[in-house]
Design a protein around this motif. Structure first.
Motif: not given
Length: 734
Positions: A116-142
């Motif tokens: 992953x890098x920002x430039x490559x991500x910008x190149x493929x952003x036109x293919x992206x239709x949906x985006x999901x975000x999930x938290x990473x938790x350690x014990x009770x802390x994100x």
């Protein structure tokens, strides 16, 4: 018509099939889209769940616990590479809360995974239709987040493939279905539709009116000819009873009785005299037929109507043509009757009274007037069209002899008339007037063929027996009318029965005689043919159905003597010996006088209102009524007579009126008198045809009719019958 209907059906099937296919494809597209959306939602949930349960802690544990960072990085990349094999994923990014990147992977369009890098991500952003975000938790802390980026391109491709497959399947199935339906409908529907269209076209093309009726008589369907003949519009007739035939000329409806016969027997055919919507009189031949189902139930009733007015006019015109052709002979015969009347009247007017001469002269005058009246009645009966005539059992022998008596005085002396009639009873079931018209037409044609050189007219008749058994036998009467005239040339033989065709000179016919005769005979289920040879003469052959009802009385069939006793042979005797007629009339006169003498006292002092615009007839009427002992008040003006009656209606026992008068005719006077005095007896004196007179008086009862010229006994008889309470109406059809 067949091709047009087939094309219409094919177009309708195409439209219906395309519509069904479009609806089906649309439904399938929606279903597929829904299913694929459900699939991608499920995929997102699955990936998210794995990342939440596997990727996040695995990556964290690798970074936290492993001393081999290189190994842990390779393991983490392998995990991300494995997830990116899902065609819906484009990129996965793992980063901390402060935005520093832990790791990430991007799948390029060629399928290669890169870090992953920002430039490559910008190149493929036109293919992206949906985006999901999930938290990473350690014990009770994100401590960070995982971003997952999805594309719907595979979904769209899959949906497109599914749509194309469904479209192909639907088109194939639709085409096969359409062809099958077209074939099936063409067999089961097009043929009946073509037959229906043909029947409807034929129905509208018919010159006869046709009405389709329900079993109870309501009009369901009619053609244009029916409307034209009755004068009513379609809207006037549909879903209604046959009211149009209630408007009969004589004020009486026949359709009710006809319909009862249709309901009872299923059919009826006959002619009625009726009126159109505009009250115009016409003659209609009605034919009712009942249509049954296979189970015997009544489906429809069919009425066919034919306007027969022109045929009536044609027959009447042809009758008048015949009368015109016979006019010279008729005038000669009447002159023979008038000569002794005039001579005896002149002799009696001389101032030389002689009781014997007076009595003999008065008898001859009376007999002469009776003979003249008989001849005039015969001429009128033949010349008029009897609109109410019905078929009846006719003695054909008597009719033949009677018709010969009518025409024989018109034949030149150079033409002899002979008969060759079999001894058996010759009876037919027909309209007497029409059969007489056929005979006289053929007699006069024969006369014209022989009038230059003379000759012989021979009338023969015999029964031709059928070979079938008694139950199905159809005996016929074979009638021949032969002349020894000039014959008919072969080149015109095929045209002699056509209307307007004639070879006679001017004033001798308009060519309707044979065509009319042929039409009459064919309607009687008979046939007419001719054998001819130029220079030798012609023979017309008529075959008529023999009335088999006479077979029921063969063992006790009425003899000539029986007929004479019943008064049915007097016409025959009259044409054979005129002197015998005079003697019979004298005897009849004496018998009538004897029978009436006893009842003359009932007429004494009866008060008579006598109305006639002819002064001589008025004077004669006064004298006759005075002779009967009546008190007479006479008027030659009907309006003055009405005024006198209105002044003292109770004064008069009888109203005796002429029919044809100026200002107010007899029936108008009678109606006016009845409005004043409802039970006033009325006697109508007329020289007109009684069939027409009765129509004018059809609303009145207690009316008697006396034909001009009349005898005193006839007048007395009419007065006596009106004095009898049980007799309301007296008619004289003579």
């Amino acid at each position: 018509m067949k091709n047009e209907l087939t094309v219409k059906l094919a177009m309708q099937l195409v439209v219906i099939t395309i519509t069904v296919m479009a609806v089906f494809i649309g439904a399938r597209l929606w279903i597929n889209s829904y299913e694929l959306n459900q699939e991608i939602e499920t995929t997102l949930e699955d990936v998210s769940a794995r990342i939440a349960t596997t990727v996040n802690p695995t990556i964290w544990d690798i970074y936290k616990k492993s001393q081999d960072r290189q190994y842990s990085h390779e393991v983490a990349n392998a995990i991300l590479d494995a997830e990116l094999k899902n065609p819906y994923l484009v990129a996965i990014k793992v980063y901390g809360n402060f935005g520093h990147l832990f790791m990430g992977k991007i799948r390029l369009e060629n399928g290669q995974n890169v870090d992953y890098d920002d430039k490559t991500f910008n190149d493929v952003s036109g293919l992206i239709d949906r985006h999901q975000r999930y938290p990473i938790r350690l014990d009770q802390m994100t401590i960070g987040n995982v971003d997952i980026f999805f594309t719907e391109a595979p979904l769209r491709q899959k949906l497109l493939r599914s749509f194309l497959i469904d479209l192909l399947q639907t088109f194939t199935i639709g085409l096969v279905t359409m062809l099958f339906l077209f074939y099936a409908l063409r067999k089961s529907l097009v043929k009946p539709l073509i037959e229906l269209q043909t029947a409807k076209h034929a129905l509208e093309s018919m010159s006869d009116g046709v009405a389709i009726l329900s079993p109870d008589g309501n009009v369901l369907e009619i053609n244009n000819a029916f409307c034209q003949q009755t004068g009513y519009d379609i809207s006037d007739l549909l879903n209604k009873k046959l009211f149009m035939f209630k408007n009969t000329a004589n004020g009486r409806s026949k359709i009710d009785s006809i319909w009862k016969e249709v309901e009872g027997k299923g059919s009826w055919t006959g002619e009625i005299e009726t009126t159109q919507k505009n009250s115009k009189l016409y003659y209609a031949i009605l034919s009712f037929t009942t249509i049954y189902s296979d189970k015997g139930d009544i489906i429809y009733r069919v009425l066919v109507i034919r306007d027969n007015t022109n045929e009536h006019r044609l027959q009447h015109s042809q009758r008048m043509e015949t009368v015109g052709a016979l006019a010279g002979g008729i005038a000669h015969d009447i002159n023979n009757v008038l000569t002794p009347i005039m001579g005896w009247a002149e002799l009696l007017s001389e101032d030389k009274p002689n009781p014997d001469i007076t009595k003999r002269g008065l008898k001859h005058i009376l007999q002469g007037t009776i003979r003249a009246k008989t001849m005039i009645d015969q001429i009128m009966n033949f010349s008029r069209m009897n609109k109410n005539a019905k078929p009846e059992n006719i003695d054909l022998k008597a009719l033949i002899l009677d018709s010969i008596g009518f025409v024989k005085t018109t034949f030149p002396a150079s033409i002899q008339i002979q008969t060759d009639l079999c001894d058996k009873e010759l009876r037919i079931f027909a309209d007497r007037g029409k059969v007489e018209q056929v005979l006289i037409n053929l007699y006069t044609n024969a006369m014209h063929a022989m009038e230059e050189n003379g000759g012989r007219l021979t009338i023969g008749a015999e029964i031709v027996e059928d070979d079938k058994n008694a139950a199905n036998r159809r005996d016929q009467i074979h009638l021949t009318i032969s002349d020894t005239g000039h014959g008919i040339p072969e080149e015109i033989l095929d045209n002699i029965f056509e209307p307007y065709f004639t070879t006679k000179g001017s004033g001798k016919g308009n060519g309707f005689g044979l065509s009319t005769s042929l039409g009459i005979i064919e309607k009687m289920d008979g046939s007419l043919q001719v054998d001819t040879k130029v220079g030798e003469g012609s023979t017309f052959h008529i075959w008529l159905p023999f009335d088999l009802s006479v077979l029921l009385i063969e063992n006790g069939a009425p003899t000539e003597t029986t007929l004479r006793e019943e008064g049915k042979a007097t016409d025959r005797e009259r044409i054979e010996v005129e002197e015998e007629v005079e003697e019979e009339e004298e005897e009849e006169e004496e018998i009538i006088d004897d029978n009436q003498a006893a009842s003359d006292s009932a007429l004494m002092n009866k008060k008579i209102l006598l109305v006639d615009d002819e002064v001589e007839n008025l004077k004669l009427g006064e004298s006759l009524l005075t002779y009967l002992g009546c008190q007479t008040e006479s008027y030659d003006n009907s309006e003055e007579a009405l005024a006198a009656f209105r002044a003292t209606p109770e004064r008069y026992d009888f109203l005796i009126t002429d029919q044809s008068m100026p200002n107010m005719q007899g029936h108008e006077l009678a109606l006016a008198v009845r409005q004043i005095k409802q039970d006033q007896p009325v006697i109508v004196i007329t020289g007109q045809n009684l069939t027409n007179i009765l129509k004018k008086y059809h609303l009145l009862t207690h009316v008697a009719y006396v034909r001009k010229p009349f005898r005193i006994t006839e007048l007395k008889q009419a007065m006596h019958k009106l004095l009898t309470p049980s007799t309301e109406t007296v008619t004289d059809d003579s």
